[in-house]
Design a protein around this motif. Sequence first.
Motif, PDB file in Angstrom:
ATOM      1  N   ALA A 166       0.519  -1.493   0.502  1.00 43.27           N
ATOM      2  CA  ALA A 166       0.073  -0.076   0.184  1.00 43.27           C
ATOM      3  C   ALA A 166       0.780   1.110   0.180  1.00 43.27           C
ATOM      4  CB  ALA A 166      -0.844   0.093   0.947  1.00 43.27           C
ATOM      5  N   ASP A 167       0.363   2.391  -0.795  1.00 42.00           N
ATOM      6  CA  ASP A 167       0.768   3.734  -1.216  1.00 42.00           C
ATOM      7  C   ASP A 167       1.248   4.300   0.846  1.00 42.00           C
ATOM      8  OD1 ASP A 167       1.936   2.807  -3.231  1.00 42.00           O
ATOM      9  OD2 ASP A 167      -0.548   4.326  -4.157  1.00 42.00           O
ATOM     10  N   ASP A 168       0.085   4.391   1.653  1.00 41.35           N
ATOM     11  CA  ASP A 168      -0.602   4.768   2.739  1.00 41.35           C
ATOM     12  C   ASP A 168      -0.878   3.264   3.290  1.00 41.35           C
ATOM     13  OD1 ASP A 168      -2.839   5.359   1.529  1.00 41.35           O
ATOM     14  OD2 ASP A 168      -2.184   7.038   1.053  1.00 41.35           O
ATOM     15  N   TYR A 169      -1.334   4.409   4.924  1.00 37.39           N
ATOM     16  CA  TYR A 169      -2.080   3.406   5.693  1.00 37.39           C
ATOM     17  C   TYR A 169      -3.545   3.844   5.823  1.00 37.39           C
ATOM     18  CZ  TYR A 169       2.135   2.842   7.740  1.00 37.39           C
ATOM     19  OH  TYR A 169       3.505   2.224   8.747  1.00 37.39           O
ATOM     20  N   GLY A 170      -3.595   4.381   4.804  1.00 36.68           N
ATOM     21  CA  GLY A 170      -5.676   4.807   4.901  1.00 36.68           C
ATOM     22  C   GLY A 170      -5.936   3.880   3.555  1.00 36.68           C
ATOM     23  N   ALA A 171      -4.715   3.232   2.342  1.00 34.16           N
ATOM     24  CA  ALA A 171      -4.817   2.178   1.292  1.00 34.16           C
ATOM     25  C   ALA A 171      -4.368   0.865   1.943  1.00 34.16           C
ATOM     26  CB  ALA A 171      -3.924   2.831   0.677  1.00 34.16           C
ATOM     27  N   LEU A 172      -4.010   0.773   3.081  1.00 32.61           N
ATOM     28  CA  LEU A 172      -3.864  -0.431   3.770  1.00 32.61           C
ATOM     29  C   LEU A 172      -5.102  -0.459   4.459  1.00 32.61           C
ATOM     30  CD1 LEU A 172      -1.945  -3.173   4.904  1.00 32.61           C
ATOM     31  CD2 LEU A 172      -1.498  -1.518   6.726  1.00 32.61           C
ATOM     32  N   ALA A 173      -5.912  -0.269   5.108  1.00 27.87           N
ATOM     33  CA  ALA A 173      -7.078   0.133   5.970  1.00 27.87           C
ATOM     34  C   ALA A 173      -8.560  -0.520   4.883  1.00 27.87           C
ATOM     35  CB  ALA A 173      -7.064   1.294   6.572  1.00 27.87           C
ATOM     36  N   HIS A 174      -8.279   0.297   4.203  1.00 23.96           N
ATOM     37  CA  HIS A 174      -9.011   0.022   2.650  1.00 23.96           C
ATOM     38  C   HIS A 174      -9.209  -1.327   2.511  1.00 23.96           C
ATOM     39  CE1 HIS A 174     -11.838   0.801  -0.819  1.00 23.96           C
ATOM     40  NE2 HIS A 174     -11.587  -0.038  -1.529  1.00 23.96           N
ATOM     41  N   GLN A 175      -8.144  -1.824   1.806  1.00 24.57           N
ATOM     42  CA  GLN A 175      -7.802  -3.203   1.562  1.00 24.57           C
ATOM     43  C   GLN A 175      -7.900  -4.346   2.197  1.00 24.57           C
ATOM     44  OE1 GLN A 175      -3.831  -3.660  -0.826  1.00 24.57           O
ATOM     45  NE2 GLN A 175      -3.384  -1.571  -0.278  1.00 24.57           N
ATOM     46  N   LEU A 176      -7.880  -4.001   3.794  1.00 20.81           N
ATOM     47  CA  LEU A 176      -7.688  -5.169   5.061  1.00 20.81           C
ATOM     48  C   LEU A 176      -9.287  -4.930   5.456  1.00 20.81           C
ATOM     49  CD1 LEU A 176      -5.011  -4.877   6.903  1.00 20.81           C
ATOM     50  CD2 LEU A 176      -6.138  -6.845   5.261  1.00 20.81           C
ATOM     51  N   CYS A 177      -9.778  -3.865   5.209  1.00 26.22           N
ATOM     52  CA  CYS A 177     -11.309  -3.347   5.971  1.00 26.22           C
ATOM     53  C   CYS A 177     -12.500  -3.579   5.260  1.00 26.22           C
ATOM     54  CB  CYS A 177     -11.449  -2.585   6.872  1.00 26.22           C
ATOM     55  SG  CYS A 177     -10.776  -2.112   7.911  1.00 26.22           S
ATOM     56  N   GLU A 178     -12.613  -2.997   3.802  1.00 23.12           N
ATOM     57  CA  GLU A 178     -13.509  -3.145   2.527  1.00 23.12           C
ATOM     58  C   GLU A 178     -14.213  -3.984   1.910  1.00 23.12           C
ATOM     59  OE1 GLU A 178     -15.361  -0.278   2.743  1.00 23.12           O
ATOM     60  OE2 GLU A 178     -14.353   1.047   3.898  1.00 23.12           O
ATOM     61  N   PRO A 179     -15.227  -4.486   1.521  1.00 22.79           N
ATOM     62  CA  PRO A 179     -15.546  -5.209   0.360  1.00 22.79           C
ATOM     63  C   PRO A 179     -14.970  -5.315  -0.740  1.00 22.79           C
ATOM     64  CG  PRO A 179     -17.514  -4.255   2.082  1.00 22.79           C
ATOM     65  CD  PRO A 179     -16.099  -3.523   2.299  1.00 22.79           C
ATOM     66  N   SER A 180     -14.556  -6.765  -1.234  1.00 16.60           N
ATOM     67  CA  SER A 180     -14.381  -6.809  -2.646  1.00 16.60           C
ATOM     68  C   SER A 180     -15.014  -6.688  -3.372  1.00 16.60           C
ATOM     69  CB  SER A 180     -13.275  -8.211  -2.257  1.00 16.60           C
ATOM     70  OG  SER A 180     -12.543  -8.285  -1.435  1.00 16.60           O
TER      71      SER A 180
END
Length: 240
Positions: free
Chosen positions: A225-239
């Motif tokens: 991920a480019d940043d922590y917001g992107a990491l949280a999106h990848q780990l928390c948002e539905p695919s």
Amino acid sequence: MDRKEMRDDIKALTFDVGGSIFDWQTATRRAVRALADARGATVDDAEFTMTWRRRMFEELARVRRGELPWQNADQLHRAVLDELADAYPQLELSGADRDELNRAWHRMGVWDDVPDALRKLREHYVVSILTVLSLSIVVDSSRHAGIDWDAYLSCEFLGAYKPDPAVYLTAARLLGAEPDEVMMVAVHPPDLLAAQRAGLKTAYVKPKLWEPGAEGPTDVFDLSADDYGALAHQLCEPSV
């Protein structure tokens, strides 16, 4: 394994924090500049702090090899300051000056995208620090930055220092998870590669500033991920 299957298997996230979460460079450089200004001395604060951190990790490696007695990061940082006092005589560092300068590591801030990302991640996972830094450093800096964690795992009391595989395996055990149910998050590829070899999942986040030890492959980890917001999106948002 697709991303949803991987996420469903993860119980806990363990975060490296020195440079990954905490901005150690700003905190230490500010402290060195303030001291230099008070003495009317000219000092390259970037060089000073990079040497300070590099030498601490060199001494930490000696602890790991059994060449030095067990010490925590506060003790190692402080011992290196005795060397730097000789290398920077213009600072006229007294023992009290060195003790106070060492406290800069307890006042580290975090990157701007960290607080929101941690709150989001904690809704889905157990979120823990896993660091070579002392417990008091990470507790004090977390309080200073206004962030919190589900657990604070310091190598200080784990009996080994990263990248020893025992550190990652012990962290998983303490968090009540199997190694492959834990994801290590860091900006340092060597840390992630060691976690990977121990059986953990891994997530690479691009560093905000150049970091010593940040060199290495970045395309071999489970997530990037480019940043922590992107990491949280990848780990928390539905695919989608």
